[in-house]
Write an enzyme that holds these catalytic residues in place. Structure first.
Site, PDB file in Angstrom:
ATOM      1  N   CYS A  82      17.712  48.294 -24.959  1.00 41.92           N
ATOM      2  CA  CYS A  82      17.305  47.646 -26.253  1.00 41.92           C
ATOM      3  C   CYS A  82      17.007  48.928 -27.106  1.00 41.92           C
ATOM      4  O   CYS A  82      17.027  48.807 -28.416  1.00 41.92           O
ATOM      5  CB  CYS A  82      16.088  46.889 -25.973  1.00 41.92           C
ATOM      6  SG  CYS A  82      16.213  45.812 -24.944  1.00 41.92           S
TER       7      CYS A  82
ATOM      8  N   LYS B  20      19.266  38.390 -30.401  1.00 44.14           N
ATOM      9  CA  LYS B  20      18.101  37.379 -30.309  1.00 44.14           C
ATOM     10  C   LYS B  20      18.001  36.475 -31.670  1.00 44.14           C
ATOM     11  O   LYS B  20      17.362  35.476 -31.323  1.00 44.14           O
ATOM     12  CB  LYS B  20      16.784  38.282 -30.807  1.00 44.14           C
ATOM     13  CG  LYS B  20      16.497  39.392 -29.443  1.00 44.14           C
ATOM     14  CD  LYS B  20      15.682  38.757 -28.325  1.00 44.14           C
ATOM     15  CE  LYS B  20      15.827  39.497 -27.180  1.00 44.14           C
ATOM     16  NZ  LYS B  20      15.582  38.715 -25.869  1.00 44.14           N
TER      17      LYS B  20
ATOM     18  N   CYS C 205      16.879  38.658 -19.471  1.00 45.13           N
ATOM     19  CA  CYS C 205      16.242  38.903 -20.924  1.00 45.13           C
ATOM     20  C   CYS C 205      16.987  39.233 -21.909  1.00 45.13           C
ATOM     21  O   CYS C 205      16.563  39.425 -22.962  1.00 45.13           O
ATOM     22  CB  CYS C 205      14.938  39.940 -20.551  1.00 45.13           C
ATOM     23  SG  CYS C 205      15.308  41.213 -19.375  1.00 45.13           S
TER      24      CYS C 205
ATOM     25  N   SER D  64      18.178  34.750 -13.436  1.00 47.09           N
ATOM     26  CA  SER D  64      16.804  34.220 -13.172  1.00 47.09           C
ATOM     27  C   SER D  64      16.745  33.146 -14.376  1.00 47.09           C
ATOM     28  O   SER D  64      17.480  33.063 -15.234  1.00 47.09           O
ATOM     29  CB  SER D  64      15.795  35.534 -13.663  1.00 47.09           C
ATOM     30  OG  SER D  64      14.635  34.915 -14.294  1.00 47.09           O
TER      31      SER D  64
ATOM     32  N   GLU E 149       9.270  36.270 -13.144  1.00 47.73           N
ATOM     33  CA  GLU E 149      10.378  36.895 -12.457  1.00 47.73           C
ATOM     34  C   GLU E 149      10.187  37.413 -10.858  1.00 47.73           C
ATOM     35  O   GLU E 149      11.067  37.472 -10.041  1.00 47.73           O
ATOM     36  CB  GLU E 149      11.147  37.795 -13.345  1.00 47.73           C
ATOM     37  CG  GLU E 149      12.758  37.723 -12.907  1.00 47.73           C
ATOM     38  CD  GLU E 149      13.371  38.558 -14.118  1.00 47.73           C
ATOM     39  OE1 GLU E 149      12.948  39.025 -15.264  1.00 47.73           O
ATOM     40  OE2 GLU E 149      14.906  38.681 -14.198  1.00 47.73           O
TER      41      GLU E 149
ATOM     42  N   GLU F  83       9.951  34.824  -8.668  1.00 44.94           N
ATOM     43  CA  GLU F  83      11.312  34.077  -8.330  1.00 44.94           C
ATOM     44  C   GLU F  83      11.962  35.046  -7.583  1.00 44.94           C
ATOM     45  O   GLU F  83      12.583  34.625  -6.481  1.00 44.94           O
ATOM     46  CB  GLU F  83      12.000  34.043  -9.867  1.00 44.94           C
ATOM     47  CG  GLU F  83      13.374  33.186  -9.657  1.00 44.94           C
ATOM     48  CD  GLU F  83      13.980  33.060 -11.132  1.00 44.94           C
ATOM     49  OE1 GLU F  83      13.358  33.968 -12.100  1.00 44.94           O
ATOM     50  OE2 GLU F  83      14.852  32.310 -11.320  1.00 44.94           O
TER      51      GLU F  83
ATOM     52  N   GLU G  21      19.832  33.806 -29.933  1.00 46.86           N
ATOM     53  CA  GLU G  21      19.021  33.114 -28.864  1.00 46.86           C
ATOM     54  C   GLU G  21      17.937  32.082 -29.362  1.00 46.86           C
ATOM     55  O   GLU G  21      17.776  30.954 -28.668  1.00 46.86           O
ATOM     56  CB  GLU G  21      18.219  34.271 -27.944  1.00 46.86           C
ATOM     57  CG  GLU G  21      17.415  33.749 -26.730  1.00 46.86           C
ATOM     58  CD  GLU G  21      16.671  34.992 -26.163  1.00 46.86           C
ATOM     59  OE1 GLU G  21      15.884  35.587 -26.907  1.00 46.86           O
ATOM     60  OE2 GLU G  21      16.613  35.007 -24.983  1.00 46.86           O
TER      61      GLU G  21
ATOM     62  N   GLU H 258      18.283  25.232 -25.937  1.00 50.66           N
ATOM     63  CA  GLU H 258      17.184  25.139 -25.009  1.00 50.66           C
ATOM     64  C   GLU H 258      15.884  25.499 -25.393  1.00 50.66           C
ATOM     65  O   GLU H 258      14.991  25.371 -24.713  1.00 50.66           O
ATOM     66  CB  GLU H 258      17.705  25.866 -23.831  1.00 50.66           C
ATOM     67  CG  GLU H 258      19.114  25.629 -22.915  1.00 50.66           C
ATOM     68  CD  GLU H 258      19.981  26.264 -23.579  1.00 50.66           C
ATOM     69  OE1 GLU H 258      20.094  26.698 -24.837  1.00 50.66           O
ATOM     70  OE2 GLU H 258      21.200  25.805 -23.305  1.00 50.66           O
TER      71      GLU H 258
END
Ligand code: SF4
Ligand code: SF4
Ligand code: FES
Lengths: 154, 575
Positions: B503, B358, B299, B319, B279, B282, B361, B366
């Site tokens: 988190c 999560k 994230c 990102s 990152e 980037e 996700e 993807e």
């Protein structure tokens, strides 16, 4: 969606207090509130659709499925109520396997509970597509439904 | 102190404007509540918190009534006790009453109230609720039959998360909490954050569990079962075992995971370091090209889904990095598999996350390549605790153990990912080093610390003033997104975490943790960053080795293929 945008155009300022009139206009035109229509209203008023659904379900007047070919209104006005319209409603729900406010799977019948339809002399009364069926007992329901089903199969 | 009111025959000084409930709790009187939420406007919906105002003989809801001159409050009258008890009895009358089979057994506010208010026989019998269980979401299970209509989920979803995919529907005895058209949560705009679970007093909202699959894998001799855990787990798990909040039990947790039968134990913090490598590359690239700024972190899967739904116009700013969980998953099934001479199919990859999103996700399209997912199953912090208990592992008797190589080393920068602002600090450390060739002198960036919903800082790097902003709680992100849409251009990098506090306050953490416990978790992460010596991601030796022997350099072709992802505007949901 053309018709909905015509309705929304009448409320260009997008104020939230117009929600109910907008929903009423849509129902007037389409007979019910479709998911797509609520999404459009949500965009127009910047309101989450969950809130629109919440408000709409709070009132008895809104439907969320298209009406059946034969739309049954069960009168629950005082006179009908006193003379046992709830057993008539229960019988209809049982026969059609749906709850008031919804439409049978085959799309033939839909059921709605309404306040007094002004035919107290006929109580308990139901109206099917505007045609009154008077002084009903639960036992009459089967024949009435059969009558409309037969119309279909002719 | 403005005036005094009488409470249970004693004079108590109060300030005008204070809510009665706050006064009562200050002087040590515990009032039962259900709909009340700290820091939110009271709704007065449940009437659980009633007290009697003797000056006019009325029962009033203490959560929504400010103190008034001349009040004479009785919190203990028989009327009060009876009224509260009746409320609970009514709630129980249509409740499924299957406590023994409920995940919230022994951690349920309805149970607690029934006990505290001496509900000890069934005076009111009603028809039991019988609604469909909504299992459609990858993360959240809704069981409306257990719902007591407190409305807390609705408030948190709308006000804290800015999503508002659920609301009250119907009225009177027919009232329910519903999505639009009562459709599955999976087609709603739900971002899977789990904050509704965190506030639900009952078992009406829970996470979708993967217990059975994980147990099968652990019992299958042909499977190599690998586990990774997120940076915030080691500082939150202790509380599930009645240990002091914030205690870091990383070593003991490693030992417990080994006892459960996991073959390899890795730390997602390693992948957080890896994320920083990618990152920051980037970030520097975009700054140099002066395009797609500010870069926004990716994230947090709750935030990512939110952006796909409500910020399609800003998606190019996100990102392209996968989250640490998914990077780790991808590396486990490639680099690690190769080194161990294992086939991908033989690896079962579990992750332990503070997060319900999560779970969503991991099953995104993807994240699957040729039918193989990066991560096979997820346990939340809560679920890990239940798992440890299921396997009869006594965590109090274990000696600390270390993680496994080659994906176990971590920096404290990666560890900071567990708290709001941490990704930003870690990224700045590495970006600074990449741009100047030197380490930052002052590692800790004070402005980015703490649990505030929104923080900003300016950092000087080689003559460039780097503008950075950090937000947690999507409603805070919304405000910032609007500023960016309106043309704000002094920001280069924005960190978004969906959950309040980041988190450590994730939707998979212990239910009912106090603000002090959250602060303790944060402090532990910060103090590791003070005490330990490996404080930057780019010096993580195992990350360096991964690049040397496998990935080449950040954003190389293989890194791009394994560690980056793409997003799509979500039009197909009911917003
Ligand atoms: S998981 Fe988050 S977004 Fe989904 S319903 Fe719960 S609070 Fe709302
Ligand atoms: S689902 Fe839980 S939080 Fe939401 S209204 Fe029902 S009981 Fe309250
Ligand atoms: S807690 Fe006061 S009315 Fe619900």
């Amino acid at each position: 969606m053309a018709s909905i945008s015509t309705i929304l155009k009448q409320y260009p300022d997008g104020k939230r207090e117009h929600l109910i009139p907008i929903l009423q206009a849509i129902q007037e035109q389409a007979g019910y509130l479709s998911e797509d229509s609520i999404v459009e209203v949500g965009k127009h008023l910047q309101l989450p659709t969950s809130k629109i659904f919440g408000v709409a379900t709070f009132y008895n007047q809104f439907r969320f499925e298209p009406q059946g070919k034969y739309h049954i209104q069960v009168c629950r006005g005082t006179a009908c109520h006193v003379l046992g319209s709830s057993t008539v409603q229960a019988e209809l729900e049982k026969r059609l396997k749906i709850k008031a406010g919804s439409t049978a799977r085959d799309g033939l019948f839909s059921l709605e509970v309404v306040a007094c339809i002004g035919a107290c002399g006929l109580a308990p009364v139901i109206s099917i597509n505007g045609e009154f069926h008077a002084k009903l007992k639960p036992a009459d329901i089967d024949d009435i439904l059969e009558h409309y089903r037969n119309l279909e199969s002719e | 102190m403005d005036f005094t009111i009488e409470i249970n025959k004693e004079q108590v000084p109060v300030q005008s404007g204070e809510y009665l409930l706050d006064v009562l709790s200050r002087i040590g009187i515990k009032i039962p509540t259900l709909c009340h939420m700290k820091d939110k406007l009271p709704t007065g919906a449940c009437r659980m918190c009633v007290v009697e105002n003797k000056s006019n003989g009325k029962l009033i809801t203490s959560c929504s009534h400010p103190v008034e001159q001349g009040m004479r409050i009785d919190t203990q009258s028989q009327r009060v006790a009876e009224s509260r008890k009746t409320i609970v009895e009514l709630l129980l009358s249509n409740h499924p009453d299957d406590c023994l089979y409920c995940v919230r057994n022994k951690n349920c506010e309805l149970q607690d109230l029934a006990e505290e208010l001496h509900v000890d026989d069934r005076r009111v019998r009603g028809e039991k609720n019988n609604y469909h269980l909504d299992m459609s979401s990858a993360s959240i299970v809704r069981d409306p039959s257990k719902c007591i209509l407190c409305g807390r989920c609705v408030v948190v979803c709308e006000e804290t998360m800015g999503v508002a995919c659920i609301d009250f529907a119907n009225r009177g005895s027919q009232s329910i909490i519903s999505t639009t058209y009562n459709r599955g949560l999976n087609v709603s705009s739900c971002i899977n954050c789990g904050q509704c679970i965190m506030v639900c007093p009952t078992g009406a909202l829970t996470e979708k569990n993967h217990f059975a699959e994980i147990q099968d894998a652990l019992a299958n001799p042909k499977k190599v079962v690998v586990v990774q855990y997120a940076p915030s787990i080691s500082v939150s798990l202790a509380e599930e075992f009645n240990m002091e909040p914030g205690l870091d039990i990383n070593g003991v947790m490693n030992a417990a995971l080994r006892k459960l039968g996991f073959d390899f134990i890795f730390d997602t913090t390693f992948a957080a370091d890896l994320t920083i490598m990618e990152e920051s590359t980037e970030l520097i690239d975009r700054i140099q090209k002066n395009e797609r700024l500010p870069l926004m972190t990716s994230c947090c899967p709750g935030w990512v889904k939110y952006a796909e739904e409500f910020a399609g116009d800003l998606l190019p700013l996100l990102s392209s990095c996968k989250s640490p969980q998914q990077m780790m998953g991808a590396v486990i099934k490639t680099y690690f598999a190769e080194r161990m001479n294992l086939r991908k199919e033989d690896i079962y990859s579990v992750s332990i996350m503070p997060c319900t999103a999560k779970k969503f996700e991991a099953q995104r399209e993807e994240m699957v390549s040729k039918g193989i997912v990066d991560v096979d199953a997820i346990l939340t912090t809560r679920e890990l605790a239940r798992f440890i208990k299921l396997y009869g592992v006594d965590i109090h008797k274990l000696e600390p153990e270390i993680t496994d190589s080659p994906l176990g080393a971590r920096s404290t920068a990666g560890k900071l990912f567990g708290v709001t602002g941490g990704v930003m600090e870690a990224a700045i450390r590495t970006a600074y080093w990449k741009l100047t060739g030197e380490e930052l002198i002052k590692f800790q960036i004070k402005e980015l610390r703490g649990l505030a919903g929104r923080k900003e800082a300016k950092v000087e790097v080689n003559g460039l003033t780097l503008g950075v902003a950090v937000v947690n709680g999507i409603s805070n992100a919304k405000v910032l997104l609007d500023e960016i849409r309106a043309g704000r251009n002094d920001l280069h990098f924005v960190e978004v975490m969906a959950c309040p506090s980041g988190c450590i306050g994730g939707g998979g953490q212990k239910i009912g943790a106090s603000p002090e416990a959250l602060a303790a978790r944060m402090q532990t992460i910060y103090s590791a960053d003070m005490k330990e010596s490996l404080r930057v991601s780019h010096k993580n030796p195992e990350v360096i080795e991964l690049y040397r022997s496998f990935l080449g350099e950040p954003n190389s072709e293989i890194a791009h293929h394994l560690l980056h992802t793409r997003y799509r505007i979500r039009e197909d949901i009911l917003k």
